[in-house]
Motif scaffolding. Structure first.
Motif, PDB file in Angstrom:
ATOM      1  N   ASN A  43      -5.712   4.516  -4.099  1.00 34.13           N
ATOM      2  CA  ASN A  43      -4.724   3.988  -2.974  1.00 34.13           C
ATOM      3  C   ASN A  43      -4.679   5.245  -1.912  1.00 34.13           C
ATOM      4  O   ASN A  43      -4.986   5.247  -0.624  1.00 34.13           O
ATOM      5  CB  ASN A  43      -3.566   3.403  -3.020  1.00 34.13           C
ATOM      6  CG  ASN A  43      -4.003   1.874  -3.399  1.00 34.13           C
ATOM      7  OD1 ASN A  43      -4.780   1.247  -3.308  1.00 34.13           O
ATOM      8  ND2 ASN A  43      -2.920   1.201  -4.374  1.00 34.13           N
ATOM      9  N   ALA A  44      -4.281   6.424  -2.444  1.00 38.46           N
ATOM     10  CA  ALA A  44      -4.107   7.599  -1.913  1.00 38.46           C
ATOM     11  C   ALA A  44      -5.448   8.122  -1.331  1.00 38.46           C
ATOM     12  O   ALA A  44      -5.594   8.491   0.010  1.00 38.46           O
ATOM     13  CB  ALA A  44      -3.318   8.593  -2.664  1.00 38.46           C
ATOM     14  N   CYS A  45      -6.496   8.128  -2.003  1.00 34.51           N
ATOM     15  CA  CYS A  45      -7.856   8.179  -1.622  1.00 34.51           C
ATOM     16  C   CYS A  45      -8.343   7.623  -0.595  1.00 34.51           C
ATOM     17  O   CYS A  45      -8.824   8.019   0.845  1.00 34.51           O
ATOM     18  CB  CYS A  45      -8.930   8.507  -2.740  1.00 34.51           C
ATOM     19  SG  CYS A  45      -8.581   9.442  -4.155  1.00 34.51           S
ATOM     20  N   LEU A  46      -8.196   6.283  -0.783  1.00 34.68           N
ATOM     21  CA  LEU A  46      -8.518   5.292   0.657  1.00 34.68           C
ATOM     22  C   LEU A  46      -7.687   5.622   1.816  1.00 34.68           C
ATOM     23  O   LEU A  46      -8.424   5.483   2.797  1.00 34.68           O
ATOM     24  CB  LEU A  46      -8.577   3.652  -0.010  1.00 34.68           C
ATOM     25  CG  LEU A  46      -9.374   3.511  -1.208  1.00 34.68           C
ATOM     26  CD1 LEU A  46      -9.145   1.997  -1.613  1.00 34.68           C
ATOM     27  CD2 LEU A  46     -10.871   3.813  -0.801  1.00 34.68           C
ATOM     28  N   ASP A  47      -6.390   5.749   1.670  1.00 35.14           N
ATOM     29  CA  ASP A  47      -5.762   6.086   2.981  1.00 35.14           C
ATOM     30  C   ASP A  47      -6.399   7.068   3.474  1.00 35.14           C
ATOM     31  O   ASP A  47      -6.456   7.403   4.607  1.00 35.14           O
ATOM     32  CB  ASP A  47      -4.264   6.167   2.498  1.00 35.14           C
ATOM     33  CG  ASP A  47      -3.550   4.905   2.041  1.00 35.14           C
ATOM     34  OD1 ASP A  47      -4.103   3.992   2.363  1.00 35.14           O
ATOM     35  OD2 ASP A  47      -2.598   5.164   1.515  1.00 35.14           O
TER      36      ASP A  47
END
Length: 219
Positions: free
Chosen positions: A87-91
């Motif tokens: 999720n941090a990467c996609l953000d």
């Protein structure tokens, strides 16, 4: 690691989370040591940039550290950690797409001369790795994340679905679409060219192309 009760038994991931929530200052650090290599690998392949990946992992681990009390044990700790990292990467990918960077103006051409010998040209194997990475980076973020987890890191579809917080069918669909996109781009890598020196046809290129280790069965 020694628990507060004096036990020297190797704690499980869930026990480390509980110990961290209870105030053990070493527990979370041990959890990170166990899983940081895989978390880093997922972040790097998902984001495609070392600095961005490092920032994403740092953000994710800070998030996990602060919100460990919310972990309910409904999934494995590794699944929970991977979900936070992805999720941090996609953000970061979405923010980068919404606010693309502008390249700096070119400087004086005299200043652009290399101050050291130019590096040697990449070997064919290195060249292939770069092309595969570029093809992976060109995928939409959601397809890339699914491909990284399933085809590169070797997680089963069920595990990847839990990490991404989506249905298994969604993971399968994203992987299929991502593989089709990559296969068209990388079709010429499917073995040696034939005697006629022709590149594989579009239909041949559309076959799934492995991008990582053999896939493991769901645990």
């Amino acid at each position: 690691m020694t628990f507060r009760d004096g036990s020297d038994a190797t704690p499980s991931d869930a026990e480390l989370i509980r110990a961290h929530v209870a105030g053990d200052r070493e527990a979370f650090a041990e959890l990170v040591r166990r899983h940081r290599d895989r978390l880093w690998a997922v972040a790097l392949r998902t984001v495609g940039d070392r600095e961005e990946a490092a920032d994403a992992v740092q953000d994710a681990l800070l998030n996990a550290h602060r919100n460990a009390a919310r972990f309910r044990g409904e999934a494995a700790v590794t699944t929970w950690l991977h979900r936070i990292v992805v999720n941090a990467c996609l953000d970061r990918i979405r923010r980068r797409q919404a606010h693309p960077t502008v390249p700096l103006p070119e400087g004086n051409r005299d200043d652009d001369r290399p101050s050291a010998p130019e590096p040697a040209a990449p070997t064919p194997d290195q060249d292939t790795v770069l092309v595969v990475r570029e093809a992976l980076a060109a995928l939409p973020a959601e397809q890339r994340a699914a491909i990284v987890l399933v085809d590169v890191q070797g997680y089963g579809v069920a595990e990847a679905a839990a990490m991404l917080g989506v249905a298994e069918g969604t993971v399968k669909s994203r992987c299929a679409r991502g593989r089709a996109r990559m296969a068209v781009t990388l079709g010429y890598l499917r073995g040696n060219r034939n005697d006629g020196g022709t590149v594989p046809s579009r239909s041949e290129a559309a076959r799934p192309l492995p991008t990582g280790p053999e896939r493991r069965e769901p645990r």
